[in-house]
Design a protein around this motif. Structure first.
Motif: not given
Length: 317
Positions: A153-161
């Motif tokens: 998921e290279p351009r998604t928001a980071p999981p913690e976000v």
């Protein structure tokens, strides 16, 4: 960065979905293609997808919606964003259009339902909070593992976000569903990965989680083999689909490859067992698992429970 192609939308803005889980609400796609570029994304196989690194922005969406809505015999109770793209892509033009369309619908008293793996900007979040009773939010969280996230998921928001956004939406009283979808067999379906996700969701007090394994089409397989740097990881994932059935997506009439039934049952039972430790209810998406369940994943929420809502079978008020 994705190249943005501006086009004028010719077809109607509000479109019905063929998927049973979305049959009760009209839908809007703001773009064709998605700048998040998730390697497993089913929309890559669509004929209108402009290709890697490109998105088509329907720049006149709001203007057409202004003209289209008054002509409706009955106004929609709510609108779902989006069957084939994400409203919160990391592209300024997309975010601006999403804000304007969301604002217009909400000011008209029309509900907004969305699913995102993106970063929700502050002004969008404030708009959603101001109309909390008329919003259904979906947050996609496939893994908390940084390496797997960056790989698939290279351009998604980071999981913690995304976890933090889920917390903010819940605090605002917004109806929230977290989607552990897709589960990637051999990659994100192990005990440690799942326990990490449900530990976080349990701490937030999430009470609605939908799950499904990824499905495969030729275009997705090609993308995985072409763009996944870790070739062994791609083959590990794809090996879990060997000998699996080809199913027709419930209501859509298109066929997809899924892991064999026993493998999916084992994955879903593992998820259910882990989720139960944290008192998190789950739903299996029947659209992609019609051979296992008739349960609805409620991807767009249950608008019959909303103020002035109607039965889910109703498309318009």
């Amino acid at each position: 960065m994705s190249k943005v192609l501006h086009v004028e939308r010719k077809a109607a803005v509000l479109a019905p979905s063929q998927l049973v889980c979305l049959s009760h609400l009209p839908t809007i796609n703001l773009t064709a293609g998605c700048a998040h570029e998730c390697l497993y994304c089913y929309a890559r196989s669509y004929s209108q997808n402009p290709g890697q690194g490109r998105i088509t922005l329907y720049a006149n969406t709001l203007e057409k919606l202004w003209a289209e809505l008054p002509r409706k015999r009955k106004r929609p109770r709510a609108v779902y964003f989006s069957p084939s793209c994400d409203a919160f892509q990391p592209v300024a033009e997309v975010l601006d259009l999403a804000f304007d369309v969301f604002e217009f619908l909400l000011q008209q008293g029309i509900g907004v339902a969305f699913l995102t793996k993106g970063r929700i900007p502050d002004r969008h979040m404030e708009l959603l909070k101001a109309h909390a009773s008329n919003v259904h939010a979906g947050i996609g969280i496939t893994t908390l593992d940084q390496r797997v996230w960056r790989t698939f998921e290279p351009r998604t928001a980071p999981p913690e976000v995304r976890v933090a956004q889920a917390a903010a939406l819940l605090r605002a009283g917004i109806d929230l569903q977290v989607r552990l979808d897709p589960i990637l067999p051999g990659v994100t379906d192990d005990e440690q990965t799942l326990d990490g996700v449900f530990t976080a969701l349990g701490e937030l007090g999430v009470r609605d989680v939908a799950i499904s394994t990824a499905f495969m089409r030729p275009a997705i397989v090609q993308t995985l083999r072409r763009h996944l740097c870790e070739k062994e990881l791609a083959e590990t994932l794809l090996s879990h689909y060997e000998g699996g059935p080809t199913l027709v997506l419930h209501g859509a009439g298109t066929s997809v490859a899924v892991p064999p039934e026993p493998a999916r049952r084992a994955i879903y039972e593992r998820v259910r067992r882990i989720a139960s430790r944290y008192d998190v209810p789950i739903h299996i998406c029947a659209c992609k698992n019609g051979d296992l369940t008739s349960d609805s994943c409620h991807i767009a929420g249950n608008w019959s429970r909303k103020p002035d809502g109607l039965r889910q079978s109703s498309l318009f008020e």
